[in-house]
Motif scaffolding. Structure first.
Motif, PDB file in Angstrom:
ATOM      1  N   ASP A 103       0.710  -1.082   0.042  1.00  0.00           N
ATOM      2  CA  ASP A 103       0.007   0.120  -0.066  1.00  0.00           C
ATOM      3  C   ASP A 103       0.875   1.267   0.102  1.00  0.00           C
ATOM      4  OD1 ASP A 103      -2.147  -1.707   0.137  1.00  0.00           O
ATOM      5  OD2 ASP A 103      -2.717  -1.379   2.112  1.00  0.00           O
ATOM      6  N   LYS A 106       2.424   1.726  -3.323  1.00  0.00           N
ATOM      7  CA  LYS A 106       1.282   2.198  -4.329  1.00  0.00           C
ATOM      8  C   LYS A 106       1.048   3.715  -4.253  1.00  0.00           C
ATOM      9  CE  LYS A 106      -2.830   0.926  -6.583  1.00  0.00           C
ATOM     10  NZ  LYS A 106      -3.516  -0.376  -6.872  1.00  0.00           N
ATOM     11  N   TYR A 110       4.336   3.034  -7.146  1.00  0.00           N
ATOM     12  CA  TYR A 110       4.892   1.780  -7.690  1.00  0.00           C
ATOM     13  C   TYR A 110       3.898   0.749  -7.390  1.00  0.00           C
ATOM     14  CZ  TYR A 110       9.199   4.469  -7.489  1.00  0.00           C
ATOM     15  OH  TYR A 110      10.196   5.124  -7.937  1.00  0.00           O
ATOM     16  N   ASP A 111       3.032   0.186  -8.177  1.00  0.00           N
ATOM     17  CA  ASP A 111       2.295  -0.796  -8.295  1.00  0.00           C
ATOM     18  C   ASP A 111       2.865  -2.118  -8.076  1.00  0.00           C
ATOM     19  OD1 ASP A 111      -0.299  -1.724  -7.960  1.00  0.00           O
ATOM     20  OD2 ASP A 111      -0.790  -1.776 -10.091  1.00  0.00           O
ATOM     21  N   ASP A 113       2.546  -6.021  -6.695  1.00  0.00           N
ATOM     22  CA  ASP A 113       1.557  -7.159  -5.678  1.00  0.00           C
ATOM     23  C   ASP A 113       2.238  -7.426  -4.421  1.00  0.00           C
ATOM     24  OD1 ASP A 113      -0.447  -8.949  -5.273  1.00  0.00           O
ATOM     25  OD2 ASP A 113       0.117 -10.210  -6.748  1.00  0.00           O
TER      26      ASP A 113
END
Length: 151
Positions: A103, A106, A110-111, A113
């Motif tokens: 989180d 993000k 920076y996305d 997973d």
């Protein structure tokens, strides 16, 4: 003994992976592989099609590795700061999870997973910690996580 050349449509244990050109006994092909649609006869057209698909897959994998390497280089310079409530001895009430780190990354643009973030030892204290981010294709980066006391 008669042998048949086949192109595998599925991974077959102890035989090969999808797209492999294999040579098996005729009975094995006739009674097991062909009825289960795990392989097809190796004609000139099917062999050519499989070789083209492999070539495209290799190019795609190279592009993915290159983009993953670029992202890993960028993320390695990022420091993630997370505020948490702590008790005596700077021990956290709970722990910092991969979701918390994802989180925060993000929010910085920076996305990533959460499944790609590897925390070797649970983060349960204030201070500096290091976690790994695995991008696949043998590319990974180290991210510095700073846990501060929340006010």
């Amino acid at each position: 003994m008669a042998h048949v050349k086949l192109v595998l449509r599925e991974d077959v244990q102890h035989l090969g992976t999808v797209g492999d050109l294999v040579r098996v006994r005729a009975g094995f092909a006739r009674n097991y592989l062909l009825p289960r649609n795990m392989a097809s006869l190796a004609t000139a057209g099917s062999v050519k099609r499989i070789e083209e698909q492999k070539r495209v897959a290799i190019v795609r994998a190279a592009k993915l590795k290159q983009s993953a390497q670029a992202l890993a280089t960028q993320i390695a310079t990022v420091t993630v700061e997370i505020g948490r409530q702590a008790g005596e001895g700077d021990k956290l009430y709970g722990s910092v999870t991969a979701q918390d780190i994802a989180d925060t990354l993000k929010a910085k643009g920076y996305d990533v997973d959460k499944k790609k973030i590897v925390i070797n030892e649970a983060i349960k204290t204030l201070g500096d910690h290091t976690v790994s981010v695995k991008f696949g294709s043998g590319v990974d980066a180290q991210v510095k996580v700073v846990v501060k006391k929340a006010s």
